[in-house]
Scaffold this motif. Structure first.
Motif, PDB file in Angstrom:
ATOM      1  N   ASP A  13      -3.128  28.054  -0.966  1.00 27.38           N
ATOM      2  CA  ASP A  13      -3.377  29.074   0.048  1.00 27.38           C
ATOM      3  C   ASP A  13      -4.852  29.453   0.110  1.00 27.38           C
ATOM      4  N   ALA A  14      -5.471  29.750  -1.067  1.00 28.97           N
ATOM      5  CA  ALA A  14      -6.777  30.400  -0.993  1.00 28.97           C
ATOM      6  C   ALA A  14      -7.790  30.007  -2.052  1.00 28.97           C
ATOM      7  N   SER A  15      -7.375  29.588  -3.243  1.00 29.67           N
ATOM      8  CA  SER A  15      -8.354  29.343  -4.301  1.00 29.67           C
ATOM      9  C   SER A  15      -7.849  28.265  -5.258  1.00 29.67           C
ATOM     10  N   PRO A  16      -8.745  27.736  -6.110  1.00 30.56           N
ATOM     11  CA  PRO A  16      -8.326  26.683  -7.037  1.00 30.56           C
ATOM     12  C   PRO A  16      -7.400  27.159  -8.154  1.00 30.56           C
ATOM     13  N   VAL A  17      -7.511  28.436  -8.553  1.00 31.14           N
ATOM     14  CA  VAL A  17      -6.749  28.945  -9.702  1.00 31.14           C
ATOM     15  C   VAL A  17      -6.168  30.314  -9.366  1.00 31.14           C
ATOM     16  N   HIS A  18      -4.913  30.517  -9.765  1.00 26.74           N
ATOM     17  CA  HIS A  18      -4.229  31.792  -9.541  1.00 26.74           C
ATOM     18  C   HIS A  18      -3.693  32.274 -10.886  1.00 26.74           C
ATOM     19  N   ILE A  19      -4.041  33.509 -11.264  1.00 26.00           N
ATOM     20  CA  ILE A  19      -3.683  34.075 -12.573  1.00 26.00           C
ATOM     21  C   ILE A  19      -2.830  35.330 -12.390  1.00 26.00           C
ATOM     22  N   LEU A  20      -1.812  35.461 -13.241  1.00 27.39           N
ATOM     23  CA  LEU A  20      -0.932  36.632 -13.249  1.00 27.39           C
ATOM     24  C   LEU A  20      -0.551  36.924 -14.696  1.00 27.39           C
ATOM     25  N   SER A  21      -0.280  38.175 -15.001  1.00 23.76           N
ATOM     26  CA  SER A  21       0.080  38.532 -16.382  1.00 23.76           C
ATOM     27  C   SER A  21       1.577  38.782 -16.521  1.00 23.76           C
ATOM     28  N   ASP A  22       2.080  38.504 -17.722  1.00 27.55           N
ATOM     29  CA  ASP A  22       3.477  38.812 -18.048  1.00 27.55           C
ATOM     30  C   ASP A  22       3.768  40.298 -17.847  1.00 27.55           C
ATOM     31  N   ALA A  23       2.789  41.142 -18.208  1.00 23.32           N
ATOM     32  CA  ALA A  23       2.999  42.589 -18.144  1.00 23.32           C
ATOM     33  C   ALA A  23       3.174  43.077 -16.716  1.00 23.32           C
ATOM     34  N   SER A  24       2.465  42.465 -15.780  1.00 21.22           N
ATOM     35  CA  SER A  24       2.601  42.867 -14.379  1.00 21.22           C
ATOM     36  C   SER A  24       3.992  42.544 -13.861  1.00 21.22           C
ATOM     37  N   LEU A  25       4.510  41.360 -14.233  1.00 20.02           N
ATOM     38  CA  LEU A  25       5.872  41.005 -13.825  1.00 20.02           C
ATOM     39  C   LEU A  25       6.884  41.946 -14.464  1.00 20.02           C
ATOM     40  N   ALA A  26       6.695  42.275 -15.738  1.00 19.65           N
ATOM     41  CA  ALA A  26       7.617  43.178 -16.420  1.00 19.65           C
ATOM     42  C   ALA A  26       7.616  44.551 -15.752  1.00 19.65           C
ATOM     43  N   ASP A  27       6.429  45.023 -15.354  1.00 22.60           N
ATOM     44  CA  ASP A  27       6.335  46.321 -14.672  1.00 22.60           C
ATOM     45  C   ASP A  27       7.105  46.291 -13.359  1.00 22.60           C
ATOM     46  N   LEU A  28       6.926  45.218 -12.591  1.00 27.33           N
ATOM     47  CA  LEU A  28       7.654  45.102 -11.325  1.00 27.33           C
ATOM     48  C   LEU A  28       9.162  45.100 -11.559  1.00 27.33           C
ATOM     49  N   ASN A  29       9.619  44.382 -12.566  1.00 24.45           N
ATOM     50  CA  ASN A  29      11.060  44.275 -12.809  1.00 24.45           C
ATOM     51  C   ASN A  29      11.699  45.589 -13.238  1.00 24.45           C
ATOM     52  N   THR A  30      10.904  46.518 -13.771  1.00 28.09           N
ATOM     53  CA  THR A  30      11.466  47.834 -14.097  1.00 28.09           C
ATOM     54  C   THR A  30      11.849  48.593 -12.834  1.00 28.09           C
ATOM     55  N   ARG A  31      11.330  48.159 -11.676  1.00 29.57           N
ATOM     56  CA  ARG A  31      11.543  48.864 -10.412  1.00 29.57           C
ATOM     57  C   ARG A  31      12.546  48.150  -9.495  1.00 29.57           C
ATOM     58  N   LEU A  32      13.055  47.004  -9.930  1.00 31.72           N
ATOM     59  CA  LEU A  32      13.939  46.198  -9.090  1.00 31.72           C
ATOM     60  C   LEU A  32      15.369  46.190  -9.622  1.00 31.72           C
ATOM     61  N   LYS A  33      16.349  46.198  -8.723  1.00 30.54           N
ATOM     62  CA  LYS A  33      17.743  46.025  -9.141  1.00 30.54           C
ATOM     63  C   LYS A  33      17.985  44.575  -9.558  1.00 30.54           C
ATOM     64  N   LYS A  34      17.512  43.650  -8.742  1.00 31.15           N
ATOM     65  CA  LYS A  34      17.640  42.234  -9.073  1.00 31.15           C
ATOM     66  C   LYS A  34      16.290  41.730  -9.566  1.00 31.15           C
ATOM     67  N   LYS A  35      16.247  41.305 -10.828  1.00 32.15           N
ATOM     68  CA  LYS A  35      14.993  40.895 -11.445  1.00 32.15           C
ATOM     69  C   LYS A  35      14.472  39.609 -10.813  1.00 32.15           C
ATOM     70  N   VAL A  36      13.153  39.461 -10.826  1.00 29.61           N
ATOM     71  CA  VAL A  36      12.514  38.246 -10.327  1.00 29.61           C
ATOM     72  C   VAL A  36      11.783  37.560 -11.478  1.00 29.61           C
ATOM     73  N   THR A  37      11.337  36.334 -11.237  1.00 27.76           N
ATOM     74  CA  THR A  37      10.666  35.545 -12.276  1.00 27.76           C
ATOM     75  C   THR A  37       9.285  35.122 -11.789  1.00 27.76           C
ATOM     76  N   MET A  38       8.535  34.473 -12.670  1.00 19.92           N
ATOM     77  CA  MET A  38       7.221  33.961 -12.285  1.00 19.92           C
ATOM     78  C   MET A  38       7.327  32.964 -11.139  1.00 19.92           C
ATOM     79  N   GLU A  39       8.488  32.293 -11.025  1.00 21.81           N
ATOM     80  CA  GLU A  39       8.652  31.293  -9.957  1.00 21.81           C
ATOM     81  C   GLU A  39       8.563  31.923  -8.563  1.00 21.81           C
TER      82      GLU A  39
END
Length: 338
Positions: free
Chosen positions: A210-236
């Protein structure tokens, strides 16, 4: 040409051929100034780096290459980071693209079931598998006689080498909506330039990301999001190349320059999210709501950055490559700080 002019020409890699004196001296003087400015810029960059220290901010927990845009990723233990993204051997990140017959890109935004196509890499071949489909083996090197398509990604022109009728029929049969082709980017082709993709001062090219050569995300950000969701999501759902553990949620937003292994990365901007995040990677069904709506409830940009991100929520960070090299799972992640 005088001795001084000959010396400058030699440094610049120019032939010491006869040049009209006035024009030759003027041209060489300008070239010498350009050479001096470039050398000065490199020296300043080295001095700036010597004045910076490394602050550890996390550890690489996952590395993933996505060969075909919108298809499944290939987890790897280590990767070479080139100026155009991740690679291991001839397996490269987003160097293959599904297109319509008119050359327009096709992603999971239009064909959500693309996320169900898995890829393995063996003996310089991509092996494609999908539900109710026979596997398809595709060499990573295409014959030079194959057609080159003019393609369009988000309104920007780019080329791609056709990968043949068999794989085209395979994708067409699986998606069942219209005729599709698969194309491959080749390194002698011109990539999409950063300034046409994003309002950034960073200068780089990409193939089909989409926009750049490298895309970075942290485990902690995903965990924070999942605390707010009924259906959990994954890195995929978010498809980062590098996942970092050992930091706080959304700390990656604050990292400007990173060192991982012998690779150096520079932040381009945060990653604005779209409906692609709502495609379930297990079913290939697009929801068009979650996790996007929840992200919008607390991850919108500061009003001062509305011109960059508009109403899209932010999740993950885009990086350009300032020093190519290698990294692997388990490597410490360092931020360069003053």
């Amino acid at each position: 040409m005088g001795a001084a002019s000959s010396a400058v020409a030699a440094r610049l890699g120019l032939p010491a051929s006869p040049i009209p004196a006035r024009l030759g001296v003027a041209a060489l003087a300008l070239a010498a100034l350009a050479l001096g400015a470039a050398a000065c810029h490199r020296a300043q960059a080295r001095r700036r780096r010597r004045g910076q220290r490394r602050q550890r901010v996390g550890t690489v927990s996952q590395v993933c290459i996505y060969p075909v845009k919108s298809c499944m990723g290939v987890p790897v233990d280590a990767a070479e980071i080139t100026a155009m993204g991740l690679r291991t051997g001839s397996l490269r990140d987003r160097f293959w693209l599904v297109i319509k017959e008119d050359g327009h890109m096709v992603t999971a935004r239009q064909e959500p079931r693309l996320v169900l196509v898995s890829i393995t890499f063996e003996n310089d071949c991509l092996i494609f598998k999908a539900p109710d489909m026979d596997q398809m083996v595709l060499p990573t090197k295409m014959p030079s006689s194959n057609k080159i398509h003019d393609c369009r990604i988000f309104g920007i022109d780019i080329q791609g080498r056709d990968c043949g009728d068999e794989i085209a029929q395979w994708f067409t049969k699986f998606l069942k909506t219209e005729a599709f082709r698969l194309v491959q980017f080749e390194t002698n082709m011109k990539g999409r330039v950063s300034k046409k993709i994003l309002p950034t001062n960073e200068n780089y090219q990409v193939a089909y990301p989409d926009a750049s050569p490298v895309h970075i995300l942290s485990d902690a950000s995903l965990a924070d999001l999942n605390t707010r969701l009924k259906k959990k999501v994954t890195m995929e759902n978010f498809r980062p190349n590098i996942v970092v553990t050992g930091c706080g949620a959304f700390e990656e937003d604050t990292w400007d320059e990173l060192v991982i292994g012998d690779v150096e990365l520079k932040k381009v901007q945060c990653c604005s999210r779209c409906i692609m995040t709502t495609v379930d990677p297990d079913t290939g069904i697009i929801d068009r709501k979650e996790p996007l709506e929840t992200l919008k409830s607390y991850r919108l940009c500061d009003p001062s950055e509305r011109h960059l991100y508009k109403s899209s929520p932010l999740f993950g960070v885009y990086y350009s490559v300032t020093k190519v090299g290698n990294l692997q799972v388990g490597d410490p992640v360092y931020q360069l700080v003053e």
